[in-house]
Structure formats: structure tokens, C-alpha cells
Design an enzyme around this catalytic site. Structure first.
Site, PDB file in Angstrom:
ATOM      1  N   GLY A  78       0.828  -1.199   0.000  1.00  0.00           N
ATOM      2  CA  GLY A  78       0.000   0.000   0.000  1.00  0.00           C
ATOM      3  C   GLY A  78       0.856   1.239   0.000  1.00  0.00           C
ATOM      4  N   PRO A  79       0.214   2.417   0.013  1.00  0.00           N
ATOM      5  CA  PRO A  79       0.964   3.672   0.026  1.00  0.00           C
ATOM      6  C   PRO A  79       1.519   3.954   1.410  1.00  0.00           C
ATOM      7  CG  PRO A  79      -1.377   4.116   0.117  1.00  0.00           C
ATOM      8  CD  PRO A  79      -1.237   2.630  -0.046  1.00  0.00           C
TER       9      PRO A  79
ATOM     10  N   GLY B  65       4.093   7.131   3.648  1.00  0.00           N
ATOM     11  CA  GLY B  65       4.490   8.522   3.562  1.00  0.00           C
ATOM     12  C   GLY B  65       5.591   8.682   2.539  1.00  0.00           C
TER      13      GLY B  65
ATOM     14  N   GLY C  74       5.858   7.641  -0.529  1.00  0.00           N
ATOM     15  CA  GLY C  74       6.169   6.541  -1.423  1.00  0.00           C
ATOM     16  C   GLY C  74       5.280   5.346  -1.175  1.00  0.00           C
TER      17      GLY C  74
ATOM     18  N   VAL D 227       4.944   1.022  -0.181  1.00  0.00           N
ATOM     19  CA  VAL D 227       5.558   0.000   0.662  1.00  0.00           C
ATOM     20  C   VAL D 227       5.325  -1.367   0.027  1.00  0.00           C
ATOM     21  CG1 VAL D 227       5.649  -1.033   2.956  1.00  0.00           C
ATOM     22  CG2 VAL D 227       5.135   1.408   2.706  1.00  0.00           C
TER      23      VAL D 227
ATOM     24  N   LYS E  92      10.190   0.313   1.882  1.00  0.00           N
ATOM     25  CA  LYS E  92       9.550   1.582   1.554  1.00  0.00           C
ATOM     26  C   LYS E  92      10.347   2.224   0.420  1.00  0.00           C
ATOM     27  CE  LYS E  92       8.259   6.008   3.631  1.00  0.00           C
ATOM     28  NZ  LYS E  92       8.254   6.802   4.873  1.00  0.00           N
TER      29      LYS E  92
ATOM     30  N   ASP F  18       3.500  14.035  12.067  1.00  0.00           N
ATOM     31  CA  ASP F  18       2.576  13.393  11.122  1.00  0.00           C
ATOM     32  C   ASP F  18       1.953  12.149  11.749  1.00  0.00           C
ATOM     33  OD1 ASP F  18       1.173  13.267   8.752  1.00  0.00           O
ATOM     34  OD2 ASP F  18       2.700  12.100   7.711  1.00  0.00           O
TER      35      ASP F  18
END
Length: 806
Positions: free
Chosen positions: A496-497, A499, A501, A503, A520, A617
């Protein structure tokens, strides 16, 4: 003092109920009633009756007159509130101040003082309620001699050994109950004195000994720290502690959780300039006798050199309170210089242990010699501003800072150091032999390295750079190995996406050597450059905690930048919380464990790690789950490190995820520990409700998540806010408490939010919580809008806004 008394008989009942009188002073002829106030002549302080939590109970107290919300600094009847509207404060026939509860008798008094006729009570410009004898002019009684939970400038904590008197602070039982709590703050009669917080009859925290301008147990009080404190001791067995005001309203408070804070009002908020305890190593005796607490290196408790755990099995389990014992017993003969002579091993950056004794020595060498020739002396320290301190008892409550602190020299048997010398000799011989073998292969290796040089130049450059950043043990992976493991980053291997980029997992989750990894891959269009990439590598490599993700290494080839993590089978928390089917795997007890685990990881970042990191974040998709559903905070690309006493920073480039960003960060670029607390509050409410902050909409008005949480809490309908999948596994009171904690975290003003230590205390105890204020910063995306429509905000003309949608 203050304004003249207002007398307007025709409307007296109306004003008694709906507004306050300004009162000049309290005399026998003019008692003080509910609805009246007494102000200091400078208009800073005010005396009056107040209630807490909209209760019918009334208390007589003093507060800052012009500061909103109201901050009470002293309470007269803290153990017995008045409930009768006819209650008043007056002067009795025997000349004492007393507070009567209407027809229900006296609830508080100053005791028998026998003041003359015409004596009066006034409120001074320093916030001190004084009772003055008219004839002699003497102060017969004053509130400064009967402290509550707050110390104001010019008020004093003290002890007097001759009179057997001591004066300290006593915490409130809770935010809404001013009766005495379990924590008491005092200064000790030791020489030099130190501040301590007692929890019942046991020590909970201590400041370390006083060194003229600072407490040695507080690393924030370094040479650059401007100390507001004054502590004096005299030869008659008395000691006095106070602090000075530097042009702004200030106070020192002992909270109901046992934290001592010095707070200064900047015109808008209360800023904390000192807090203790600040982290888990500050809790008294956490590592036991001869144990050393090092908060930045897990496990945090270690034994001093020459000592071993008293109970090894318990020590390995994390039960450190039994401490350590000597490996080699001392054979002290005073000035012996033979093989049985004792030596001293010096440890830097130390908070001096408890139970010290002052020794009159001219310098450090004399201090050393005095301890060496005294067989009962187990350790010594020569501290600027104090002189020589010695220890003849167990070294208790010792911690090591990453910077600042004192030098502590500990007496050891000489054989303890000889063991190290023998080890060094063996190591040196082994190294020499190894080097000889290595040089034998050097010629062949040189030729092979030249062949492969071009392929590895990028990795080598990064390796050198990372080594200069003190990142030990970081592995550099080969691009070929990663491409093979991920099937050349195929979609079937994409988790999946992430931070900045995407994974990926290795085929079957493993490398050829059997290790399970996740990769990642940073996108070239993500906006994450060298700084963010370095940030993530350096921070995660240096931070070690069970609730933080662990990085194994990295790979850099050309424009490709890869981060290699240990693979976590359950992926991220959002894949469970927001999925209609998978959310059933997380019942309420498990979700609460996850909430608490995230809070513990956050406490490590903010308080317990030597780096002091602000994540910036924190969100549900950045919380990974291991096979046992233990949470791991991840994605440190945007994190920032704070140094020393720094508590906030301002940036021109605001980056983060819309909805999780605190108001002060989104609009002004200011971020701090309280910014992460705001994000945690949003995350907490998402976990409870199972709803996304970015897309939730309720009712015809389209209320956003925070607004709906506020409405449910105000109407005590927290169960309506709860994810219905949790209905059978949750307890309403526990859910309500968590919703309230979430609302406390998302308050508009940073000063109103709890710090991380207070947050964890709220989650792990059942003490009363303060009342939250209505959240005013609400980001909402209508269902018919794309999240990207709200993904860009303008902070100011000098700010570049990069807001990443979830």
C-alpha cells in the site's frame, strides 16, 4: 484597597445574584458574602467565592483577576465547601476570620487571633490575604503561611528545625476537587537542600541538591537557564524557597498528578518553563539501589560498573526496583595502595543520588582524598556551587543525562578495573592477528573492489555520510537483492501507500536469508528529499522502543532511495479500524491497549528519549501493528528533534496531513509536543468511532468528527459516538473517559492540552479529568468532494504548504 464599596440598596438583590461587588476590605461591620469580590490595589488578584464543574458547592479563593479562564491560586475551605447562599466571611467576636455556611455553622477559620476592634482583612498586590491589627499594624494572619497547591512570587516554602515547622504545597485531589490530594511538595533540611514530592509517605520525585542558582537533578537548568528560584539556608536550622516574577504573571503549581510546574503567562497562554518529573527516569528510585536510569537507551535501567542485578530474573523482566549489588566486595584499609586498594570510577552527566552528606573540602582533589581515606565513603562528587558531597549509604535515585549533569566517582575494588585491562589485552592481541590475516587478502580484495566500485559508489557515499551522523549498526542492502525479493517491485507485492512513497513486501515476506522485511520505496515525485530521507534513517535508528517501528537498513542506487523495515504482518491500523469486516478483530479492550501503546511511544519520543522528537505526522495510517496487534509508530520523515530546554519551533514549510494538524501549526507553522498531542486526540477519536476525520459527516448540518464528538460528550451520549462493532465489548464509563481525553487533546489552545506525561496518566488512572473546551479548529470534507479539494492551505506569505491527503 481597590474600588470603593458599591451600595445601591434598591437593586441589591439583583446584583448579588447576577454580578459581583468590588469590595475594599473585610471588617467586623462589613462581612464578605457570595457575589462580592475583593481586589488587590494593582488589579492583578481577586478574592471571592467560586464553584467548580458547575457544582452547587462554593469555595472562598483567590485568582488572577484578568486572566481567562479563571486560575485559582488559593482556597480557604478546600476540605469543606459551603452550600448556603447566605454564606459569608466575617470577623468573629474573639477577633478571628471565619467562614460560615449560613445557618449551618462555621466551615473554616483562622483560629483564635484576638484582634483589636477595627482590624481588617485585605488582599495585597502579591495575592496574599492578610488580617491586620488596627492598633499595632501587625499582620496577625496571612494566606501565604497556609499554602495550597500554588506558590506565588514572594510566597515561601520553608522548614524550621527548631520550631518543628514545615510549609509546602499540597496538590488538589483532582481538577474539580480542591481537597488535599496524595502529593505534597517540600524542601528538605539537608545541606544543601533539595525539593521533593511525596506521594503519601514515600518519595515520588526529587530535584537533586541545590547549587546556588539551580537544582542539579534538572538537566534543563544548564548554564543558559535563567533560574527564577531562590533557596537559602541558615545556621539556625531554617531554609526558605521562593521564586521571582520577571514582569509577567507567574505561578508554581503542584498538579493532582504529582507534577511540579512553573508557569508564566505570555498575555495569551500559560507557558511552562519547568516541569518535574519530566519523564519516567525522574520517578524516584525506579532503578533501585546502585541502579542507573538512562532514559535514552533501552532498557532504561542499568547497573553501575562493578555492580550486577540483585535479582537477575526480575531485572530481565523489567522489574528493577531491587537494584544492584557489588560484584566484588570492598576491602578498605583507608590509605592502602596495595592490590586490595580501592579505586574510583567516574561517571559523567549524573543526577546526584539521594542521601548525600556535605563535606568541607577546598577543591575536587581534596574531596577525592577525604573520601579515599574514609572507608565508609562509597562515592563522592565535587559540584560547582556546592562543593564536596559524599555518600555512605546506597546510591539511590540516580540517573544519567545525555548532556549536563555532574561527575560522580564511585568506590570500586581495584580488581574491577584490572578485569577490564585483561580484557583489553586479549582484544588487542585478537585484533592484531585479525589485521594480519586481513592484510594477507588485501591485494586480491583491492582488485575485486575496483571492479565493483562503480556499482557501489552511491551506497558508499551514503554509508560515509550516515557514519558521520553516528548511526551505528545500520545495514546497507544491495539493490539486486531487494529487486529479487520484491519481484522487481511488482504490484502483487505492494502492501500500500506510505508517507512519500509505496511500501512493498518481499516474496513470502522474506529475503533469501529468511528475514521478513518490508521495503519503503521513496517516490521521486513525493517531495521527500535528502533531508527527509536522512531524518527517517537517523531518527528510527537511534530510537528504540517497543511502540516504535524498527528500521533494518537502507539502499541507495542512483535515484532510488529505499528504507528496509522488519515486516509487520498486520500492516497499518487504518486497515482494521476503517474496514467493515476487519474492525471486528479489534474489540474495545484491544483498541484501548493500542491507544495506550501509542501514548507510551509518544511519551518516549517527547520525554524519555535523549533526542526529544516531535513526530509532526501522527495519524492512523502511520501506526503499524505486529502479529500481536502491538502498535508501532512509523514514518519519521517529517519529524524534528528538539534540543535542551527548547519547547517549540516555527517553520516556513508546513507539512503534514489535513485534519491531524493542530491549529497553531497549520496557520502559523509553530509546532511542539502539544502539536503531536492534538494529532493523538484526532487519532484517539477515530479509533473510538471507527470513522475518518477526512470524510465523516453527521446530520443535516454535516457535522465533522470533532464537532460530533463534542456534541455526544456534552449530552453524555458518548455511546452513540462509539463504533457499533464495539457495543458488546466496551464499558460506557471507559468510553466516555476516552472521548473526554480526546477532546482535551484537540482543544484550540496548546496550553489547554495535556502534555504527554499527563496524557498517559489520564489513560492509566481513574483520577478526575478537567473539562475540555469546545474544539474550534474543525476540518471537514463533504462526501461529494474529493479530499484533495481541501488539501492545500495557506499559512502566510512566507510559507510553502505541502499537505498530504490520507
Amino acid at each position: 484597597m481597590g474600588k470603593k464599596r458599591i451600595v445601591f440598596f434598591a437593586y441589591l438583590p439583583f446584583f448579588t445574584i447576577f454580578m459581583s461587588f468590588s469590595f475594599a476590605g473585610i471588617t467586623k461591620e462589613s462581612p464578605f458574602s457570595i457575589g462580592q469580590t475583593l481586589s488587590s490595589s494593582n488589579g492583578v488578584y481577586e478574592l471571592g467565592f467560586f464553584s467548580l464543574n458547575n457544582s452547587q458547592n462554593q469555595y472562598l479563593g483567590i485568582w488572577f483577576k484578568s486572566i481567562i479562564p479563571q486560575v485559582v491560586v488559593w482556597v480557604a475551605n478546600r476540605e469543606k465547601p459551603v452550600t448556603d447562599s447566605a454564606a459569608n466571611l466575617g470577623i468573629s467576636s474573639n477577633g478571628s476570620l471565619l467562614l460560615s455556611n449560613g445557618k449551618h455553622g462555621v466551615v473554616w477559620s483562622t483560629g483564635d487571633i484576638f484582634a483589636s476592634n477595627g482590624s481588617r482583612a485585605e488582599l495585597t498586590d502579591h495575592g496574599n490575604l492578610v488580617f491586620i491589627d488596627k492598633v499595632s499594624g501587625r499582620t496577625l494572619w496571612q494566606s501565604f503561611e497556609h499554602l495550597g497547591n500554588t506558590l506565588l512570587p514572594t510566597s515561601i516554602m520553608m522548614y524550621n528545625l527548631v520550631a518543628g515547622e514545615k510549609r509546602g504545597l499540597t496538590a488538589w485531589k483532582s481538577y474539580t476537587d480542591p481537597s488535599p490530594g496524595e502529593f505534597v511538595a517540600l524542601i528538605t533540611p539537608q545541606v544543601p537542600s533539595q525539593g521533593i514530592i511525596m506521594r503519601g509517605s514515600t518519595r515520588y520525585y526529587r530535584t537533586g541538591p541545590w547549587a546556588k542558582t539551580r537544582f542539579t537533578g534538572s538537566p534543563q537548568m544548564d548554564e543558559s537557564y535563567t533560574s527564577p528560584f531562590i533557596l537559602t539556608q541558615d545556621v539556625n536550622g531554617s531554609g526558605y524557597f521562593s521564586f521571582v516574577e520577571r514582569g509577567k504573571p507567574s505561578r508554581m503549581i503542584l498538579t493532582s498528578e504529582g507534577t511540579m510546574k512553573v508557569l508564566v503567562h505570555n498575555g495569551m497562554d500559560w507557558e511552562s518553563t519547568y516541569e518535574g518529573p519530566a519523564n519516567s527516569c525522574d520517578i524516584y528510585g525506579v532503578c533501585g539501589p546502585f541502579g542507573l536510569c538512562v532514559v535514552s537507551i533501552p532498557p532504561k535501567c542499568k547497573c553501575f560498573k562493578g555492580f550486577v542485578p540483585k535479582f537477575a530474573k526480575e531485572w530481565k523482566k523489567g522489574n528493577w526496583t531491587s537494584g544492584c549489588v557489588r560484584r566484588t566486595e570492598l576491602h578498605c584499609q583507608g590509605n592502602s595502595s596495595g592490590k586490595d586498594a580501592n579505586v574510583f570510577y567516574t561517571v559523567p552527566n549524573i543526577k546526584p543520588p539521594d542521601f548525600y552528606e556535605y563535606a568541607n573540602s577546598q577543591n575536587a582533589e581534596e574531596c577525592h582524598q577525604n573520601c579515599l581515606h574514609n572507608c565508609s565513603c562509597l562515592a563522592f562528587s565535587y559540584i560547582p556551587g556546592i562543593g564536596c558531597l559524599m555518600w555512605s549509604k546506597d546510591l539511590m535515585d540516580t540517573r544519567q543525562f545525555s548532556a549536563a549533569g555532574e561527575l560522580l566517582s564511585i568506590r570500586l575494588a581495584r580488581s574491577e578495573l584490572d578485569v577490564n585491562k585483561r580484557k583489553m589485552t586479549i582484544v588487542a592481541s585478537t585484533v592484531s592477528l585479525t589485521l594480519f590475516v586481513i592484510f594477507g587478502f588485501a591485494a586480491f580484495g583491492f582488485w575485486r573492489c575496483r571492479v565493483e566500485h562503480n556499482a557501489h559508489i552511491s551506497n558508499d557515499a551514503w554509508r560515509n555520510f550516515l557514519q558521520s551522523q553516528d548511526v551505528p549498526g545500520l545495514e546497507f542492502f544491495e539493490m539486486n537483492a531487494i529487486q529479487t525479493a520484491t519481484n522487481n517491485f511488482s504490484l502483487s507485492n505492494k502492501l500500500g501507500p506510505g508517507g512519500f512513497g509505496s511500501v512493498y513486501k518481499a516474496r513470502n515476506g522474506k529475503l533469501q536469508d529468511g528475514r521478513e522485511i518490508a521495503v519503503k520505496r521513496l517516490s521521486s515525485s513525493s517531495g521527500q528529499g535528502k533531508q527527509e530521507f536522512m531524518n527517517e534513517i537517523v531518527l528510527i535508528s537511534k530510537l528504540q522502543h517497543r511502540n516504535l517501528v524498527r528500521v533494518l537498513g537502507c539502499c541507495v542506487e542512483g535515484t532510488e532511495k529505499l528504507l528496509i523495515y522488519g515486516f509487520l504482518k498486520n500492516k497499518s491500523l487504518d486497515t482494521f479500524v476503517f474496514d467493515a469486516r476487519k474492525k471486528l478483530e479489534l474489540d474495545w479492550p484491544k483498541r484501548f491497549e493500542i491507544i495506550e501503546g501509542i501514548a507510551r511511544g509518544l511519551l518516549y519520543l517527547h520525554r524519555d528519549s535523549r533526542l526529544r522528537v516531535i513526530h509532526r505526522d501522527l495519524k492512523v495510517s502511520n501506526i503499524l501493528l505486529d502479529e500481536k496487534m502491538n502498535p508501532k509508530i512509523s514514518d519519521f520523515g517529517l519529524a524534528r528533534m528538539f534540543q535542551g530546554t527548547q519547547y517549540q519551533e516555527k517553520t516556513r514549510r508546513v507539512v503534514g496531513t489535513l485534519g491531524y494538524m493542530s491549529p497553531e501549526y497549520a496557520w502559523t507553522g509553530v509546532f511542539s509536543e502539544k502539536s503531536d498531542i492534538y494529532s493523538f486526540g484526532v487519532l484517539l477519536l477515530e479509533i473510538i468511532s471507527g470513522k475518518k476525520i477526512s470524510s465523516f459527516s453527521y446530520g443535516e448540518e454535516g457535522k465533522a468528527l470533532l464537532a460530533y464528538a463534542w456534541e455526544c460528550w456534552c449530552e453524555t451520549r458518548e455511546v452513540n459516538f462509539l463504533d457499533q462493532a464495539l457495543a458488546d465489548s466496551s464499558h460506557p464509563s471507559e468510553v466516555g473517559r476516552c472521548v473526554q481525553i480526546g477532546l482535551l487533546c484537540v482543544q484550540h489552545e496548546p496550553a489547554d492540552r495535556p502534555n504527554t506525561l499527563e496524557l498517559l496518566s489520564m489513560l492509566t488512572t481513574t483520577s478526575d479529568l478537567p473539562l475540555p473546551k469546545k474544539p474550534t479548529f474543525v476540518v471537514h470534507t463533504r462526501k461529494d468532494e474529493s479530499p484533495s479539494n481541501d488539501s492545500m492551505i495557506t499559512v502566510n506569505e512566507m510559507t510553502e504548504s505541502v499537505i498530504q491527503g490520507r
